[in-house]
Design an enzyme around this catalytic site. Structure first.
Site, PDB file in Angstrom:
ATOM      1  N   ALA A   1       8.068  -5.802  -6.274  1.00 22.03           N
ATOM      2  CA  ALA A   1       8.928  -6.668  -5.547  1.00 22.03           C
ATOM      3  C   ALA A   1       7.778  -7.940  -5.348  1.00 22.03           C
ATOM      4  O   ALA A   1       8.503  -9.109  -5.565  1.00 22.03           O
ATOM      5  CB  ALA A   1       9.315  -6.265  -4.345  1.00 22.03           C
TER       6      ALA A   1
ATOM      7  N   GLY B   1       3.473  -0.101  -8.715  1.00 23.40           N
ATOM      8  CA  GLY B   1       4.206   0.336  -7.235  1.00 23.40           C
ATOM      9  C   GLY B   1       5.237  -0.286  -6.859  1.00 23.40           C
ATOM     10  O   GLY B   1       5.660  -1.346  -7.596  1.00 23.40           O
ATOM     11  N   CYS B   2       5.983   0.123  -6.075  1.00 26.53           N
ATOM     12  CA  CYS B   2       7.031  -0.562  -5.473  1.00 26.53           C
ATOM     13  C   CYS B   2       6.960  -1.716  -4.787  1.00 26.53           C
ATOM     14  O   CYS B   2       7.747  -2.809  -5.032  1.00 26.53           O
ATOM     15  CB  CYS B   2       8.071   0.512  -4.767  1.00 26.53           C
ATOM     16  SG  CYS B   2       7.031   1.332  -3.296  1.00 26.53           S
ATOM     17  N   TYR B   3       6.373  -1.629  -3.848  1.00 29.73           N
ATOM     18  CA  TYR B   3       5.822  -2.962  -3.187  1.00 29.73           C
ATOM     19  C   TYR B   3       5.274  -3.958  -3.980  1.00 29.73           C
ATOM     20  O   TYR B   3       5.426  -5.217  -3.943  1.00 29.73           O
ATOM     21  CB  TYR B   3       4.753  -2.652  -2.171  1.00 29.73           C
ATOM     22  CG  TYR B   3       5.217  -2.099  -0.795  1.00 29.73           C
ATOM     23  CD1 TYR B   3       6.101  -2.705   0.192  1.00 29.73           C
ATOM     24  CD2 TYR B   3       4.628  -0.903  -0.194  1.00 29.73           C
ATOM     25  CE1 TYR B   3       6.701  -2.135   1.335  1.00 29.73           C
ATOM     26  CE2 TYR B   3       4.906  -0.661   1.027  1.00 29.73           C
ATOM     27  CZ  TYR B   3       6.063  -1.177   1.683  1.00 29.73           C
ATOM     28  OH  TYR B   3       6.597  -0.527   2.951  1.00 29.73           O
ATOM     29  N   THR B   4       4.350  -3.612  -4.884  1.00 26.96           N
ATOM     30  CA  THR B   4       3.931  -4.522  -5.861  1.00 26.96           C
ATOM     31  C   THR B   4       5.003  -5.062  -6.776  1.00 26.96           C
ATOM     32  O   THR B   4       4.634  -6.406  -7.143  1.00 26.96           O
ATOM     33  CB  THR B   4       2.961  -4.074  -6.959  1.00 26.96           C
ATOM     34  OG1 THR B   4       3.289  -2.742  -7.426  1.00 26.96           O
ATOM     35  CG2 THR B   4       1.781  -3.333  -5.950  1.00 26.96           C
TER      36      THR B   4
END
Length: 346
Positions: A154, A149-152
């Site tokens: 980063a 995922g995107c949050y993960t």
């Protein structure tokens, strides 16, 4: 490579098409949509005009799609990719699958079912977690990759050196992350309307966001023990980008130089990780439209904390770009192929 995209009308599917249009070894074969089959992709996304002349197909043709493709990207909501993966691999045992949703991200299927509230129906799949910089050798041999995922992406990239080198108290990790509105997807919802997000910032899913267990699982594997984090996501009034600010208490005796060494040793040779160093301030605009992750870190001597900051484009390094990076690795290609572009600025 013959490439097909299942679920091509979301923002991630559109970003895959944009990047693949300039990939020298990629031929997009089929693109599908269950909501708009028979529609020309240029009607859905006019910015792709002249790059594609394709009509959206239906998943009723999945066997044919799988047999004729080398790799399938799946851009469907969670709970739907597992059956696509199962049927595609049955039709073509040599097919490679890259899922941009959550269905193949978890080794522990009980955790997936607990957080996503659907049964996991492809437990026998030997899927690899596709954070390329951490799992490159496994991705190279994988048949199925669960794209992070995107949050993960980063947050894990920001914290991984600190965890792997055992520089921080694992009980003290706090992640404060902010995302552009495209992270909410293209479907209409009140929370992402212009008048709701413009000139406003808000937290959401506090203490319950589904990326939390994903971050915990990967960092726990690096640490060699289970850990629990506090993760709070925020919605920012911009189209794309993630800024993840991560806090942790340094262990006693850990010097700023040791922190510097941890980041340099883990990422010094990674092309898509740009180290801004101690005192650096990553900004989402500097990664816009690219597969780069910019990292900076700060030492707060007064509190004994390290603050690690990561900036990415949520649709590229946080989704489509990382998926193509994984595809390049899976097919033994130069990792930068199709991804080596400068950020859009200003």
């Amino acid at each position: 490579m013959k490439i097909s995209i299942v679920g091509a009308t979301g923002y991630t599917g559109a970003e895959l098409l944009r990047i693949l249009a300039s990939h020298p070894a990629a031929e997009v074969l089929y693109i599908t949509s269950e909501s708009q089959p028979g529609t020309d992709i240029n009607e859905v996304y006019p910015h792709l005009t002249r790059f594609y002349n394709k009509t959206l197909a239906s998943l009723a043709d999945l066997d044919k799609i799988a047999i004729e493709s080398d790799v399938i990207f799946i851009g469907l909501p969670h709970g739907h990719a597992m059956e696509v993966g199962r049927k595609a691999t049955a039709a073509n045992p040599n097919i490679r699958i890259i899922d941009l949703g959550a269905d193949y991200r978890f080794k522990n299927h009980d955790v997936y079912e607990q957080w996503y509230k659907v049964p996991h129906t492809h437990k026998e799949a030997q899927a690899v977690y596709g954070l390329t910089e951490l799992n490159r050798s496994q991705v190279r041999e994988a048949a199925i990759v669960g794209n992070p995922g995107c949050y993960t992406t980063a947050s894990i990239l920001a914290l991984a050196p600190l965890v792997q080198h055992k520089l921080i108290d694992l009980t003290s990790i706090i992640v404060d992350a902010k995302s552009g509105v495209s992270g909410a997807g293209r479907s209409l919802s009140l929370g992402s309307h212009f008048t709701e997000v413009f000139e406003s910032v808000k937290a959401y899913n506090v203490a319950g966001h589904r990326h939390t267990p994903e971050i915990e699982a990967v960092l726990g594997e690096l640490a060699g023990e289970e850990l629990v984090i506090s993760f709070t996501p925020h919605l920012i009034p911009m189209p794309r980008g993630i800024l993840s600010t991560c806090y942790a208490r340094l262990k006693e005796g850990v010097s700023p130089e040791k922190v510097d060494e941890a980041y340099d040793s883990m990422y010094g040779s990674e092309y898509f990780i740009r180290l801004l160093g101690r005192g650096g301030y990553p900004a989402t605009k500097n990664t816009r439209g690219t597969n780069f992750c910019d990292l900076g870190w700060h030492i707060d001597k007064r509190t004994g904390r390290v603050i690690a900051i990561a900036a990415i484009d949520n649709l590229v390094k946080g989704a489509a770009g990382q998926a193509i990076q994984n595809m390049n690795v899976m097919f033994k290609m130069e990792e930068r192929t199709g991804l080596d572009n400068a950020p859009l600025y200003p």
